[in-house]
Design an enzyme around this catalytic site. Structure first.
Site, short mmCIF file in Angstrom:
data_model
loop_
_atom_site.label_atom_id
_atom_site.label_comp_id
_atom_site.label_asym_id
_atom_site.label_seq_id
_atom_site.Cartn_x
_atom_site.Cartn_y
_atom_site.Cartn_z
N LYS A 177 40.86 33.97 54.55
CA LYS A 177 40.60 35.41 54.07
C LYS A 177 39.18 35.47 53.25
CE LYS A 177 43.96 35.29 51.71
NZ LYS A 177 45.23 35.39 50.64
N THR A 209 40.49 45.67 44.56
CA THR A 209 41.28 44.86 45.41
C THR A 209 42.29 43.98 44.75
OG1 THR A 209 39.47 43.13 44.92
CG2 THR A 209 38.93 44.70 46.80
N GLY A 211 45.54 42.20 44.14
CA GLY A 211 46.92 42.07 45.19
C GLY A 211 46.58 42.36 46.70
N THR A 212 45.19 42.05 47.02
CA THR A 212 44.91 42.08 48.61
C THR A 212 45.75 40.92 49.13
OG1 THR A 212 42.84 40.94 47.87
CG2 THR A 212 42.69 43.17 48.57
N GLY A 213 45.68 39.76 48.82
CA GLY A 213 46.08 38.41 49.38
C GLY A 213 47.72 38.67 49.42
N CYS A 214 48.32 39.05 48.30
CA CYS A 214 49.79 39.13 48.40
C CYS A 214 50.17 40.40 49.36
CB CYS A 214 50.37 39.67 47.08
SG CYS A 214 49.77 38.37 45.60
#
Length: 258
Positions: A177, A209, A211-214
């Site tokens: 990512k 942005t 919490g995007t990865g979670c």
């Protein structure tokens, strides 16, 4: 379908367990949680972290497995070597049971999107040893991929080569990512570009942005739990996150959640 999230708690509600449960529910699944660490944080940052004993994480997982069988498991922040070992032992047990397929999605939370280190080297090595061999997909951000590879990724070709090298750590697939800046600088599109930088260029202009990865890894786990294991449906979860960024709202004085 039941999806477990094994991750840390964000008291600000924007990332971690809280973001995972939001995404799992939005995707049409039921989320169960095993909390690996407690954070005191808001939109401006983390002020303290408390890691419960590894024995308590095991009790959480044993309790869930005794009654609520998962179709997918998302693994996020682990924090310590001992926690990684507990999760690895559970994954080994699931594999040995040889029941229906349980999809394993690992978001190796090591370094934040802003570049802050969140995990010590000992815990990273334990995660690679005990978790990666069971992972159907790992979703490191660019900083995390660089830390795992011990070198910088400076071009789209670097990202692709790096992803192939990460496969050698035992996982079955890799999604790196945060490589959109590399893709935008490239003069030509590559297979790494799922189209999001073209279809949602405005998404990356938002500072919200958190919490995007979670959210992405939980959405992928949910898609797999629903039986959507082809490339187009995985790409669809990326579009879901991009739409979440585009529609995000700043709630505090720092970056808002997806």
């Amino acid at each position: 379908p039941i999806v477990y999230t094994i991750a840390g708690s964000d008291s600000g509600g924007g990332a971690g367990i809280q973001a995972d449960i939001h995404a799992i529910h939005a995707m049409g699944c039921h989320g169960c949680s095993a909390i690996t660490c407690l954070t005191a944080q808001n939109s401006k940052g983390v002020t303290d972290i408390n890691v419960p004993p590894a024995a308590f994480l095991k009790k959480q997982l044993d309790s869930l497995r005794d009654d609520l069988s998962p179709r997918a498991i998302k693994i996020g922040m682990l924090g310590t070597r001992e926690l990684a070992q507990v999760v690895g032992d559970m994954l080994k047990e699931i594999l040995q049971e040889k029941k229906s397929k349980v999809w394993i999605v690992v978001d190796p939370v090591m370094i934040s999107t802003s570049g802050s280190k969140l995990l010590d080297d000992d815990a990273v090595e334990a995660m690679i040893e005990h978790i990666f061999p069971f992972a159907d997909i790992i979703t490191p951000n660019k900083f995390e991929a660089e830390a795992l590879l011990r070198r910088k990724l400076k071009s789209p070709s670097d990202v692709e080569i790096g992803a192939r090298e990460l496969l050698k750590l035992g996982c079955r697939s890799v999604l790196i990512k945060g490589g959109h800046t590399l893709l935008e600088e490239s003069s030509s599109s590559s297979d790494l570009d799922s189209g999001d930088s073209d279809s949602h260029p405005q998404s990356w202009d938002s500072p919200n942005t958190h919490g995007t990865g979670c959210t992405l890894s939980s959405a992928i786990a949910s898609a797999l739990a629903l039986g959507e294991d082809n490339r187009s449906n995985i790409d669809g979860t990326k579009t879901y996150v991009s739409a979440g960024i585009q529609r995000s709202v700043q709630l505090g004085s720092g970056p808002g959640p997806v």
